[in-house]
Design a protein around this motif. Structure first.
Motif, PDB file in Angstrom:
ATOM      1  N   GLN A 120     -10.170   5.572   6.481  1.00 48.48           N
ATOM      2  CA  GLN A 120      -9.003   5.750   7.357  1.00 48.48           C
ATOM      3  C   GLN A 120      -9.238   6.890   8.350  1.00 48.48           C
ATOM      4  O   GLN A 120      -8.933   6.774   9.533  1.00 48.48           O
ATOM      5  N   LEU A 141      -3.003  -2.155   0.159  1.00 46.47           N
ATOM      6  CA  LEU A 141      -3.395  -0.753   0.271  1.00 46.47           C
ATOM      7  C   LEU A 141      -3.595  -0.098  -1.099  1.00 46.47           C
ATOM      8  O   LEU A 141      -2.632   0.120  -1.835  1.00 46.47           O
ATOM      9  N   ASN A 142      -4.858   0.189  -1.394  1.00 40.84           N
ATOM     10  CA  ASN A 142      -5.255   0.908  -2.620  1.00 40.84           C
ATOM     11  C   ASN A 142      -4.837   0.217  -3.909  1.00 40.84           C
ATOM     12  O   ASN A 142      -5.000   0.792  -4.985  1.00 40.84           O
ATOM     13  N   ASN A 196      -3.281  -4.376   7.929  1.00 45.13           N
ATOM     14  CA  ASN A 196      -1.964  -4.303   8.556  1.00 45.13           C
ATOM     15  C   ASN A 196      -1.492  -2.855   8.611  1.00 45.13           C
ATOM     16  O   ASN A 196      -0.992  -2.363   9.642  1.00 45.13           O
ATOM     17  N   PHE A 197      -1.678  -2.160   7.493  1.00 41.32           N
ATOM     18  CA  PHE A 197      -1.287  -0.750   7.414  1.00 41.32           C
ATOM     19  C   PHE A 197      -2.059   0.089   8.437  1.00 41.32           C
ATOM     20  O   PHE A 197      -1.478   0.873   9.199  1.00 41.32           O
ATOM     21  N   GLU A 252      -9.879   6.460   1.867  1.00 47.09           N
ATOM     22  CA  GLU A 252      -9.263   7.572   2.602  1.00 47.09           C
ATOM     23  C   GLU A 252     -10.196   8.046   3.722  1.00 47.09           C
ATOM     24  O   GLU A 252      -9.762   8.309   4.849  1.00 47.09           O
ATOM     25  N   PRO A 296      -4.183   8.975  -3.680  1.00 46.71           N
ATOM     26  CA  PRO A 296      -3.575   8.085  -2.674  1.00 46.71           C
ATOM     27  C   PRO A 296      -2.643   7.066  -3.317  1.00 46.71           C
ATOM     28  O   PRO A 296      -2.918   6.587  -4.420  1.00 46.71           O
ATOM     29  N   VAL A 297      -1.565   6.749  -2.648  1.00 46.05           N
ATOM     30  CA  VAL A 297      -0.580   5.825  -3.208  1.00 46.05           C
ATOM     31  C   VAL A 297      -1.118   4.392  -3.148  1.00 46.05           C
ATOM     32  O   VAL A 297      -1.983   4.061  -2.342  1.00 46.05           O
ATOM     33  N   GLU A 298      -0.567   3.565  -4.011  1.00 46.18           N
ATOM     34  CA  GLU A 298      -0.867   2.128  -3.993  1.00 46.18           C
ATOM     35  C   GLU A 298       0.369   1.397  -3.490  1.00 46.18           C
ATOM     36  O   GLU A 298       1.474   1.684  -3.944  1.00 46.18           O
ATOM     37  N   ILE A 299       0.194   0.492  -2.555  1.00 42.17           N
ATOM     38  CA  ILE A 299       1.344  -0.317  -2.121  1.00 42.17           C
ATOM     39  C   ILE A 299       0.937  -1.781  -2.175  1.00 42.17           C
ATOM     40  O   ILE A 299       0.257  -2.296  -1.280  1.00 42.17           O
ATOM     41  N   ASP A 300       1.376  -2.434  -3.240  1.00 41.20           N
ATOM     42  CA  ASP A 300       1.091  -3.857  -3.387  1.00 41.20           C
ATOM     43  C   ASP A 300       1.839  -4.623  -2.293  1.00 41.20           C
ATOM     44  O   ASP A 300       2.990  -4.315  -2.001  1.00 41.20           O
ATOM     45  N   GLY A 301       1.201  -5.577  -1.695  1.00 36.12           N
ATOM     46  CA  GLY A 301       1.845  -6.393  -0.667  1.00 36.12           C
ATOM     47  C   GLY A 301       1.583  -5.902   0.748  1.00 36.12           C
ATOM     48  O   GLY A 301       1.703  -6.675   1.694  1.00 36.12           O
ATOM     49  N   LEU A 302       1.237  -4.626   0.904  1.00 36.46           N
ATOM     50  CA  LEU A 302       0.949  -4.105   2.242  1.00 36.46           C
ATOM     51  C   LEU A 302      -0.561  -4.151   2.462  1.00 36.46           C
ATOM     52  O   LEU A 302      -1.309  -3.342   1.908  1.00 36.46           O
ATOM     53  N   PHE A 323      -5.540  12.300   0.644  1.00 32.33           N
ATOM     54  CA  PHE A 323      -4.761  12.582  -0.552  1.00 32.33           C
ATOM     55  C   PHE A 323      -5.627  12.619  -1.805  1.00 32.33           C
ATOM     56  O   PHE A 323      -6.527  11.788  -1.977  1.00 32.33           O
TER      57      PHE A 323
END
Lengths: 243, 403
Positions: free
Chosen positions: A155, A139-140, A98-99, A152, A88-94, A85
């Motif tokens: 991954q 994640l990010n 784990n992702f 990225e 790339p998106v950010e996902i706090d907590g993930l 991407f």
């Protein structure tokens, strides 16, 4: 094995952004799509990956001859497609691990130990000069633009797709980071023999790579195709081609 | 005061804390959904409570140091930390110095008048203790006094579950004192069954150089009403409150939390996050007060909501009052939205199915608010409990348990 985009027409919010694009990527080939801002490159990449907000108005996408145009993004990913991407998106907590573990489990039935999984991530992270603490973080989340780009590529290296579309892997990177990311892409390519489409504005990253084909996209269409000579042409003349 | 009189009269005044003199907040108040008649459940047998707690502990992968059913300790291996005192015993120092005065609050008055005893959790000067307690609730009011003395350290984990699946009014009151240089990390999970109307009061006072970390997870109960107030009172005191809410069906959460800086270089922070599905609703009221003469104080409120259905609703109402503007940092913010379509697309592009992607995102969202729980087993249990609602849309373990 091939990824074939045939006469693809894509609408975004009622406007036709991709207007009849055809590209065929064989296994092991590296293609580059260059073009000015707003030419439809990112829309094309997202359409190939199956973004739900984009409407395919014509044409088809074939993966190894199978029409995947109506498949969900995760189904396309399971068939071996990957998209890097631009933002790339950010996902706090993930957690990143784990992702990535979830992604790997979803993409492959191959059994692996968590120890080997971590070892593979660390090995690739080291080559990409990614700080080790980043792989333990969400994640990010809070990453710089350059860190996100490297993550990225990390991954991609771990998930090992058969075809990858890289949407501006060089944007926002400093000179050293461009070289490192290019090297990461080259390593992945050499190891897996995957087909790759690189979308970029700039020629710098291409100086570290050996692309097979260059496509120039403007106003939703491919207006020029050729070899590396096109890169030099774009460098000197810009994108002001006659269609 | 008789129980039915309380239901008729006191509940309507409930929540009018001295500090909650906020006209906006008064417009957003959830009503309790109480049946026409209520009864005090039969006492829970010790045997049943013990068996159930063992089952629950096993399912959650954790253990409890103590089990309190109704208003009785049925099991404890932490007698050095957890005690109980009958309220008529005027010689207990802690009881004489209550934070909540009956004259200040109707619910406090009710609980003070109707509970037979108070549970005391105390950590002595420069001592350390960790304690996990399962509360099997019924109508019996529960009041808990926590006292961490100077230099002490407490890690307290509390899980509130139902002792009945019938409709009942659950009332709980916490009074927490953290002495100078002490550290109190208190985690409270509400996972009572859908029969419960859970109302609670909490008040905490944090002394100089002390840190108080309060971690709430609201998951169960038909209606949850909480009125919390935490005060960074001494110089350099630090209060941090996290609230995670996960609502399904017609659950209603009305949570009002007040944080206060009243000393120099103190910190007070409130982070609230709600995930609401189906027709659930959350009223999230966070109020920060920065008192005068609080040089170097920091105060922050964030409220976040994720709406998973068109019928879910959140009212996020952060507010602040700053009486001292020099060398003070104060921020507040609120945001709510459905799950960002781009996030789901990103996860799908990595092979993860949409349903699983949504679950991953929600779990990640909720986990942010649980990360302050120092007891790893308990934190994981809380995450599991909230996460399991994604699959079942039911409270995880405590619904429908009958004694």
């Amino acid at each position: 094995m091939s990824l074939e985009i045939k006469d693809l027409h894509v609408e975004a919010e009622g406007k036709e952004v991709v207007r009849g694009v055809s590209i065929k990527v064989q296994k092991g080939e590296v293609h580059v799509i260059m073009g000015p801002n707003g030419s439809g490159k990112t829309t094309l990449a997202k359409a190939v990956m199956g973004h739900p907000s984009l409407a395919i108005k014509g044409g088809e996408i074939l993966l190894n001859g199978e029409n995947i145009t109506s498949l969900l993004p995760n189904e396309r990913a399971r068939k071996g497609l990957f998209m890097e991407f631009q933002n790339p998106v950010e996902i706090d907590g993930l957690g990143f691990l784990n992702f990535l573990n979830s992604a790997r489990g979803a993409l492959s039935d191959e059994k692996y130990t968590y120890k080997d999984f971590i070892s593979e991530i660390k090995d690739n992270a080291s080559k990409l000069k990614i700080r080790e603490d980043l792989i333990s973080r969400p994640l990010n989340y809070g990453f710089s633009g350059g860190e996100k780009k490297k993550m990225e590529i990390l991954q991609m290296a771990v998930l090992k797709p058969k075809f990858a579309i890289l949407d501006e892997p060089d944007s926002g990177l400093d000179v050293d980071a461009v070289r490192i990311v290019a090297q990461g892409i080259n390593d992945f390519h050499e190891k897996t023999g995957a087909g790759i489409i690189i979308i970029t504005h700039y020629s710098r990253i291409l100086s570290y790579m050996q692309p097979n084909f260059i496509h120039v996209m403007k106003d939703g269409k491919i207006i020029r195709e050729g070899g590396n000579e096109l890169v030099q042409e774009v460098e000197s003349k810009g994108y002001e081609y006659e269609e | 005061m008789r129980y039915d009189e309380y239901v008729k009269e006191a509940v309507k005044y409930y929540g009018e804390l001295e500090e909650e003199n906020n006209e906006l907040y008064k417009k957003y108040v959830a009503r309790l959904d109480l049946p026409a008649s209520l009864r005090i459940n039969d006492p829970i047998s010790s045997k049943a409570a013990t068996e159930y707690s063992e089952l629950l502990a096993s399912d959650l992968g954790t253990s409890f140091d103590a089990v309190i059913a109704g208003d009785s300790i049925v099991y404890s291996r932490a007698k050095h930390v957890l005690g109980e005192a009958y309220n008529e015993d005027a010689n207990i120092g802690m009881l004489e110095n209550r934070i909540f005065k009956s004259s200040e609050n109707k619910l406090a008055a009710f609980i003070n008048a109707n509970s037979r005893k108070t549970f005391l959790i105390s950590v002595g000067r420069d001592e350390e203790a960790a304690l996990s307690v399962l509360f099997l609730k019924n109508e019996a009011p529960v009041q808990i006094l926590v006292d961490v003395q100077e230099g002490g350290k407490l890690e307290l984990s509390e899980l509130f579950a139902s002792a009945s699946d019938e409709a009942y009014l659950s009332t709980t009151m916490h009074e927490i004192k953290a002495g100078e240089r002490s550290h109190a990390n208190i985690s409270i999970i509400n996972d009572e069954g859908y029969g419960a109307n859970a109302v609670s009061l909490s008040k905490g006072i944090c002394g100089a150089g002390a840190s108080m970390r309060i971690n709430y997870a609201y998951s169960g109960s038909a209606v949850s009403k909480a009125r919390n107030g935490f005060y960074a009172c001494g110089d350099g005191a630090s209060v941090k409150v996290s609230e995670a809410v996960y609502g399904v069906k017609n659950q209603v959460f009305d949570i009002s939390t007040y944080i206060s800086n009243s000393s120099r270089f103190s910190k007070a922070r409130l982070d609230s996050g709600a995930v609401l599905d189906e027709a659930s609703r959350c009223i999230m009221k966070g109020f920060a007060k920065v008192e005068k003469f609080t040089k170097g104080a920091e105060s922050n409120i964030t409220e976040r909501g994720v709406l998973l259905s068109e019928d879910a609703k959140i009212d996020a109402l952060p507010d602040m009052s700053i009486d001292y503007s020099d060398e003070v940092k104060a921020t507040h913010s609120a945001a709510s939205s459905p799950i960002d379509r781009e996030l789901i697309f990103y996860l799908q592009s990595r092979g993860i199915e949409e349903t699983e992607a949504r679950k991953l995102f929600i779990r990640a969202f909720v986990d942010r608010y649980l990360e302050g729980m120092e007891n790893n087993d308990f934190r994981e249990a809380a995450s599991q409990m909230l996460g399991s609602k994604l699959y079942t849309r039911e409270p995880c373990y405590t619904s429908g348990i009958l004694f």
